[in-house]
Design an enzyme around this catalytic site. Sequence first.
Site, PDB file in Angstrom:
ATOM      1  N   GLY A 170     118.248   9.620 -16.420  1.00  0.00           N
ATOM      2  CA  GLY A 170     119.045   8.408 -16.627  1.00  0.00           C
ATOM      3  C   GLY A 170     119.618   7.879 -15.325  1.00  0.00           C
ATOM      4  CB  ALA A 171     121.987   7.273 -13.344  1.00  0.00           C
ATOM      5  CG  HIS A 216     114.621   6.123 -12.551  1.00  0.00           C
ATOM      6  ND1 HIS A 216     115.879   5.973 -12.038  1.00  0.00           N
ATOM      7  CD2 HIS A 216     114.377   7.454 -12.549  1.00  0.00           C
ATOM      8  CE1 HIS A 216     116.394   7.149 -11.741  1.00  0.00           C
ATOM      9  NE2 HIS A 216     115.496   8.075 -12.037  1.00  0.00           N
ATOM     10  CD  GLN A 226     117.067  19.325 -13.772  1.00  0.00           C
ATOM     11  OE1 GLN A 226     116.307  19.397 -14.738  1.00  0.00           O
ATOM     12  NE2 GLN A 226     116.892  18.418 -12.824  1.00  0.00           N
ATOM     13  N   GLY A 256     107.992  11.167  -9.345  1.00  0.00           N
ATOM     14  CA  GLY A 256     108.087  10.527  -8.044  1.00  0.00           C
ATOM     15  C   GLY A 256     107.920  11.526  -6.911  1.00  0.00           C
ATOM     16  CE  LYS A 312     115.510  10.755  -3.617  1.00  0.00           C
ATOM     17  NZ  LYS A 312     116.048  11.392  -4.765  1.00  0.00           N
ATOM     18  CG  ASP A 313     113.043  14.370  -6.993  1.00  0.00           C
ATOM     19  OD1 ASP A 313     114.109  14.911  -6.700  1.00  0.00           O
ATOM     20  OD2 ASP A 313     112.972  13.192  -7.414  1.00  0.00           O
ATOM     21  CD  GLN A 337     111.424  17.135 -10.229  1.00  0.00           C
ATOM     22  OE1 GLN A 337     112.547  17.574 -10.434  1.00  0.00           O
ATOM     23  NE2 GLN A 337     111.132  15.860 -10.398  1.00  0.00           N
TER      24      GLN A 337
HETATM   25  P1  AMP Z   1     115.695  11.779 -11.845  1.00  0.00           P
HETATM   26  O1  AMP Z   1     116.250  10.859 -12.873  1.00  0.00           O
HETATM   27  O2  AMP Z   1     116.416  11.761 -10.556  1.00  0.00           O
HETATM   28  O3  AMP Z   1     115.459  13.165 -12.391  1.00  0.00           O
HETATM   29  O4  AMP Z   1     114.248  11.229 -11.506  1.00  0.00           O
HETATM   30  C1  AMP Z   1     113.300  10.976 -12.508  1.00  0.00           C
HETATM   31  C2  AMP Z   1     111.987  10.692 -11.859  1.00  0.00           C
HETATM   32  O5  AMP Z   1     112.112   9.553 -11.025  1.00  0.00           O
HETATM   33  C3  AMP Z   1     111.483  11.840 -10.977  1.00  0.00           C
HETATM   34  O6  AMP Z   1     110.080  11.967 -11.135  1.00  0.00           O
HETATM   35  C4  AMP Z   1     111.830  11.356  -9.598  1.00  0.00           C
HETATM   36  O7  AMP Z   1     111.004  11.899  -8.594  1.00  0.00           O
HETATM   37  C5  AMP Z   1     111.597   9.864  -9.754  1.00  0.00           C
HETATM   38  N1  AMP Z   1     112.314   9.110  -8.723  1.00  0.00           N
HETATM   39  C6  AMP Z   1     113.632   9.182  -8.420  1.00  0.00           C
HETATM   40  N2  AMP Z   1     113.911   8.368  -7.373  1.00  0.00           N
HETATM   41  C7  AMP Z   1     112.740   7.789  -7.018  1.00  0.00           C
HETATM   42  C8  AMP Z   1     112.363   6.850  -6.007  1.00  0.00           C
HETATM   43  N3  AMP Z   1     113.247   6.370  -5.148  1.00  0.00           N
HETATM   44  N4  AMP Z   1     111.065   6.480  -5.932  1.00  0.00           N
HETATM   45  C9  AMP Z   1     110.146   6.988  -6.801  1.00  0.00           C
HETATM   46  N5  AMP Z   1     110.444   7.860  -7.777  1.00  0.00           N
HETATM   47  C10 AMP Z   1     111.714   8.255  -7.876  1.00  0.00           C
END
Ligand code: AMP
Length: 285
Positions: free
Chosen positions: A34-35, A40, A64, A150, A152-153, A156
Amino acid sequence: MSAIPVLETITAMREQADAWHARGEQIVLVPTMGALHEGHRALVAHARTLGQRVVASIFVNPTQFGPTEDFSRYPRTIEADLAALAATGADAAYLPSAEIMYPPGFSSRIDLTGPSEGLCGDVRPGHFSGVATVVTKLINQTRADVALFGEKDFQQLQVIRRVVRDLDIPVSIAGMPTIRESDGLALSSRNRYLNKVERDIAPRLHSILVESAAMLADGRMAAPLLSKGMAALEKAGFGPVQYLELRDIETFLPVIRVERPARLLTAAYLGTTRLIDNVAVLPKT
Ligand code: AMP
């Protein structure tokens, strides 16, 4: 704007998944906490190209987060998230509760080695085991054909690719490049914690990565360049810098000098906010 169907139980999710599969439609899962931000939304848009039906899950997974991490203050913006998912064209939002994910007596966790070791695996003990377990559950619950993450992680993504391969989970894992602000800062739900001064410093995380990656791509010994990069991050105002490391793209083992495609990854605090980022390092020859 039409409202998006919200599925809150495993049964409701599976009934919807079975109906789509009966029509021959492939399901693409985008797991999130979320957020939601533009990163996303770009994932959801890309997911549309990978299958006929897109499910975005929103679940802030307690297992986590470490005991001193930001689970309780993690931003929760569910109404805005649902509006963003509807606007981006997701077919359903899957919002399981913590009680559904972890009912009384829950006692299983995926035990990891390999790509989970080092980097975030060292500084966040148990983090990737929590991620791997919840992602496996989400894939099973949504009956996803594809799950999208993403870069980004990046660690992961490597961990999940390995779990799916090792445990023979019948799903394809797809990755997507990091979406950034115009100054290079990777979009993150945690960026909203940054004050004005920190926000001005934050893009240096990416620019120092890019500068270090250019030198590493020449095939010089990595260790002195990584020390220099750490010092540059500290000088820019980050601290503590948890790691700045070079890893092989295939094995995810540390790289001494770049001869094959590698990834440069970092995690650093800026004030009380922990930021992560990574860039590709491709050998010049
Ligand atoms: P999160 O909500 O932070 O767990 O992220 C959910 C998904 O969004 C994960 O696969 C992240 O890698 C991806 N994500 C978060 N930030 C970005 C970004 N800036 N660019 C691309 N994917 C992202």
